[in-house]
Design a protein around this motif. Structure first.
Motif, PDB file in Angstrom:
ATOM      1  N   SER A  63       0.831  -1.203   0.000  1.00  0.00           N
ATOM      2  CA  SER A  63       0.000   0.000   0.000  1.00  0.00           C
ATOM      3  C   SER A  63       0.862   1.247   0.000  1.00  0.00           C
ATOM      4  O   SER A  63       1.877   1.309   0.694  1.00  0.00           O
ATOM      5  N   THR A  65       0.338   5.433   0.490  1.00  0.00           N
ATOM      6  CA  THR A  65      -0.572   6.515   0.860  1.00  0.00           C
ATOM      7  C   THR A  65       0.175   7.833   0.783  1.00  0.00           C
ATOM      8  O   THR A  65       1.228   7.992   1.404  1.00  0.00           O
ATOM      9  N   SER A 108      -4.706   6.781  -1.695  1.00  0.00           N
ATOM     10  CA  SER A 108      -3.906   5.556  -1.627  1.00  0.00           C
ATOM     11  C   SER A 108      -3.974   4.766  -2.923  1.00  0.00           C
ATOM     12  O   SER A 108      -4.942   4.867  -3.671  1.00  0.00           O
ATOM     13  N   THR A 110      -2.427   0.671  -4.454  1.00  0.00           N
ATOM     14  CA  THR A 110      -1.807  -0.601  -4.075  1.00  0.00           C
ATOM     15  C   THR A 110      -1.214  -1.267  -5.312  1.00  0.00           C
ATOM     16  O   THR A 110      -1.563  -0.936  -6.444  1.00  0.00           O
ATOM     17  N   ALA A 170      -6.788   2.770  -4.605  1.00  0.00           N
ATOM     18  CA  ALA A 170      -7.399   2.151  -3.432  1.00  0.00           C
ATOM     19  C   ALA A 170      -8.459   3.085  -2.874  1.00  0.00           C
ATOM     20  O   ALA A 170      -8.366   4.305  -3.006  1.00  0.00           O
TER      21      ALA A 170
END
Length: 172
Positions: A63, A65, A108, A110, A170
């Motif tokens: 992930s 962010t 975010s 991924t 995301a």
């Protein structure tokens, strides 16, 4: 009379700005003024579907962010898997298409590292201890411990049965 020098100056400036972009769209080493970079974004391994036994396929979700100004992910993540004395760069998944994602502060994205678990003691395995994730437009990576078992090698440690997906947005 000023129109010609002004036009030439404008054209020269445009050419210089164009020269700053190498046009790369894949890998982790392409340059972009608005690229996301470790330190301005958080990078961490999230949920994983660990391969339980040799020959099984596992997935590790990474992930990203954004913690700062808006930035762009353009290309594939550059992921290096490390064991003592060996570093191997993972290739993008076959058929995967990179997309450009713009991340505002708090947004975010991924990507997934897919791997086949190797059999204990097999000399072709990559006995990974960590993976280094470098985002497109950056040279600085985030080192993440690898705790998912050995990665099977197709023909050797340098040819692992592992790949990297494209970035996906995301959240909403």
């Amino acid at each position: 009379m000023r129109a010609i020098p002004l036009t030439v100056t404008t054209l020269a400036a445009a050419l210089l700005l164009t020269a700053c972009n190498d046009g790369g769209g894949s890998g982790g080493k392409n340059r972009s003024a608005s690229g996301c970079a470790v330190g301005k974004v958080s990078v961490q391994a999230g949920s994983a579907s660990v391969a339980p036994a040799a020959g099984d396929t596992g997935e590790v979700v990474v992930s990203i962010t954004n913690q700062s100004a808006p930035c762009t992910l353009d290309g594939f993540p550059h992921v290096e898997v490390n064991q003592p004395g060996t570093t191997v760069t993972l290739k993008p998944q076959k058929g995967a298409k990179a997309q450009t994602l713009k991340l505002a502060k708090g947004d975010s994205a991924t990507f997934t590292v897919t791997y086949v678990r190797g059999k204990d003691g097999d000399g072709k395995n990559l006995k990974a201890e960590s993976m280094n994730v470098v985002l497109p437009g950056s040279d600085v990576g985030q080192n993440i411990p690898w705790k998912y078992g050995p990665i099977a090698g197709k023909t050797s440690q340098g040819d692992p049965e592992a790949s990297v997906s494209a970035f996906q947005q995301a959240g909403d």
